[in-house]
Design a protein around this motif. Structure first.
Motif, short mmCIF file in Angstrom:
data_model
loop_
_atom_site.label_atom_id
_atom_site.label_comp_id
_atom_site.label_asym_id
_atom_site.label_seq_id
_atom_site.Cartn_x
_atom_site.Cartn_y
_atom_site.Cartn_z
N GLY A 51 42.40 43.45 28.45
CA GLY A 51 41.47 43.86 29.50
C GLY A 51 40.26 42.96 29.39
O GLY A 51 40.19 42.09 28.51
N ALA A 52 39.29 43.15 30.26
CA ALA A 52 38.06 42.35 30.21
C ALA A 52 36.85 43.26 30.16
O ALA A 52 36.84 44.34 30.77
CB ALA A 52 37.98 41.43 31.43
N GLY A 53 35.82 42.85 29.41
CA GLY A 53 34.63 43.69 29.27
C GLY A 53 34.97 44.98 28.55
O GLY A 53 35.66 44.98 27.52
N ASN A 106 41.73 45.63 39.59
CA ASN A 106 41.59 44.55 40.57
C ASN A 106 40.95 43.28 40.01
O ASN A 106 40.75 42.32 40.75
CB ASN A 106 40.77 45.03 41.78
N SER A 107 40.62 43.28 38.72
CA SER A 107 40.01 42.08 38.15
C SER A 107 41.00 40.93 38.21
O SER A 107 42.17 41.09 37.85
CB SER A 107 39.60 42.32 36.69
N VAL A 111 45.24 40.65 36.72
CA VAL A 111 46.43 40.33 37.51
C VAL A 111 47.05 39.01 37.02
O VAL A 111 48.27 38.91 36.85
CB VAL A 111 46.08 40.23 39.01
N ALA A 112 46.21 38.02 36.73
CA ALA A 112 46.71 36.72 36.26
C ALA A 112 47.40 36.84 34.91
O ALA A 112 48.41 36.17 34.66
CB ALA A 112 45.55 35.73 36.17
N THR A 113 46.88 37.69 34.03
CA THR A 113 47.50 37.88 32.71
C THR A 113 48.90 38.45 32.84
O THR A 113 49.83 38.03 32.13
CB THR A 113 46.62 38.80 31.84
N ASN A 367 28.56 42.29 38.87
CA ASN A 367 29.14 43.25 39.81
C ASN A 367 30.03 44.25 39.09
O ASN A 367 30.52 44.00 37.98
CB ASN A 367 29.95 42.51 40.87
N ARG A 368 30.27 45.36 39.77
CA ARG A 368 31.12 46.42 39.22
C ARG A 368 32.52 45.87 38.94
O ARG A 368 33.11 46.12 37.90
CB ARG A 368 31.19 47.58 40.21
N VAL A 369 33.08 45.13 39.88
CA VAL A 369 34.32 44.38 39.67
C VAL A 369 33.96 42.91 39.77
O VAL A 369 33.37 42.49 40.76
CB VAL A 369 35.40 44.74 40.73
N VAL A 370 34.32 42.13 38.74
CA VAL A 370 33.87 40.76 38.67
C VAL A 370 34.27 39.96 39.90
O VAL A 370 35.35 40.15 40.47
CB VAL A 370 34.42 40.08 37.38
N LYS A 371 33.37 39.09 40.33
CA LYS A 371 33.62 38.23 41.50
C LYS A 371 33.46 36.76 41.10
O LYS A 371 32.83 36.45 40.10
CB LYS A 371 32.63 38.57 42.62
#
Length: 379
Positions: A51-53, A106-107, A111-113, A367-371
């Motif tokens: 995961g991230a963060g 949705n990060s 999805v890429a991982t 942002n709440r979900v990284v952009k």
């Protein structure tokens, strides 16, 4: 600003009831979870939590504990590492269960991982622990028999900026899944911790009110084992909810001496999360005594499950749940009380600084979900 008017406040204090709700969800899915994992066969099997963060810190919190209970390798690797260097973490011939933890799902790195694992590992299986039934990971979970979706309770899909209930629920879920053979015992512990935390919210707030009135510019969290992962998470909450106005850091008790202690000045609060392990506590108490002997104007805050007179005498501010049974429960669960304390401390300090904890970065740099992440094709 009145912090009790924030959605983040509601999302923090509802966590004990969410943990109980989650127990019922996992219990309902226990048979299918077991069947899915038992189908995974290989000469060597490894589990990667990713995961991230805050979603990364789920694995960082539970891996050391879970590894002591199972005979397979359980690792925690952030999606941000896997995406940039997949060949170092995804082994073609090693059967792998990739446990993707995500609030929104949705990060772009999450999805890429998943896509990279499908491409690079011959025998890959996915478990998605996510809070959003409409997210990309939830949708991907429907694509094939090698994928399993475990949705967290609906209320864990935090509306606030910072992850709170989503994080704690995924920690609990991760442990329950991998140690499912002992579900009844774990269920009893999670239920007990939930009740203890719930009944102590007012006492926690009273203690935090004193801490947030201090003139601080830095907060350090210290913890060992699973508590190191929780220290990492609450350290991030400080940065997120104060919009970076309050600096934060985390470490283990022993590790803090080796250079990181340089961060301490007279406007630093050091929040020490005491272990329930008697051997570990000896080392933690040594550092508390060292702080005491040094003097100075730093503020030593100690969080404890039991009441320990010697620990109390070697700090400036002491908060104890004062519960002997809680003191016998593993930190991966008992530490959830410390987590709620740290979340509330960040929330209240944010409000005292005049920041909106639900939207601490209104200019949009975070942002709440990284952009803004561009995923490049792996060749």
């Amino acid at each position: 600003m009145e912090f009790k008017n924030c959605v983040t406040w509601e999302e923090i204090i509802q966590q004990p009831s969410i943990w109980k709700e989650e127990l019922e969800i996992v219990k309902k899915n226990l048979k299918s979870i077991g069947e899915f994992i038992n189908r995974v066969k290989g000469e060597k099997v490894k589990v990667i939590f990713t995961g991230a963060g805050s979603s990364e810190f789920v694995g960082n919190t539970l891996c050391s504990y879970v590894n002591s209970k199972v005979d397979i390798d359980v690792l925690s690797v952030p999606t941000t590492d896997i995406v940039s260097m997949p060949e170092q973490y995804l082994e073609k011939d090693v059967t792998t269960i990739l446990v993707s933890c995500a609030r929104s799902g949705n990060s772009p790195e999450s999805v890429a991982t998943v896509n990279l694992a499908d491409k690079l590992v011959k025998n890959i299986h996915h478990i998605f622990i996510t809070c959003n039934p409409e997210g990309q990971l939830a949708k991907i979970s429907k694509e094939g028999e090698n994928k399993y979706l475990l949705l967290m309770p609906e209320r864990t899909n935090d509306k606030g900026f910072a992850m709170t209930g989503s994080f704690s629920s995924m920690v609990v879920a991760g442990v329950l899944i991998l140690l499912r053979e002992n579900f009844a015992e774990l269920e009893e512990k999670v239920t007990y911790v939930s009740n203890v935390v719930e009944k102590n919210i007012d006492r926690i707030l009273e203690n935090i009110e004193i801490i947030t009135d201090l003139d601080l510019e830095r907060i350090v969290y210290l913890g060992d084992g699973a508590l190191k992962g929780l220290a990492e998470e609450v350290s991030l909450k400080v940065l997120e909810l104060t919009g970076g106005k309050l600096a934060s850091f985390y470490n283990t008790f022993l590790g803090f001496r080796h250079g990181p202690k340089s961060i301490v000045n007279e406007k630093t609060a050091i929040v020490c999360m005491m272990s329930n392990n008697s051997h570990t506590r000896v080392y933690e108490l040594d550092l508390l005594k060292e702080f005491k002997n040094e003097g100075g104007k730093k503020k030593i805050v100690v969080l404890d499950t039991i009441f320990d007179e010697e620990v109390k005498n070697n700090c400036d501010y002491y908060f104890s749940f004062n519960d002997e049974k809680l003191g016998k429960i593993e930190e991966v669960f008992a530490g959830l009380g410390y987590l709620v304390y740290g979340q509330l401390l960040s929330l209240m300090k944010s409000a005292k600084l005049g920041i909106n904890p639900d939207n601490p970065c209104p200019t949009g740099e975070v942002n709440r979900v990284v952009k803004g992440v561009i995923i490049h094709e792996y060749k």
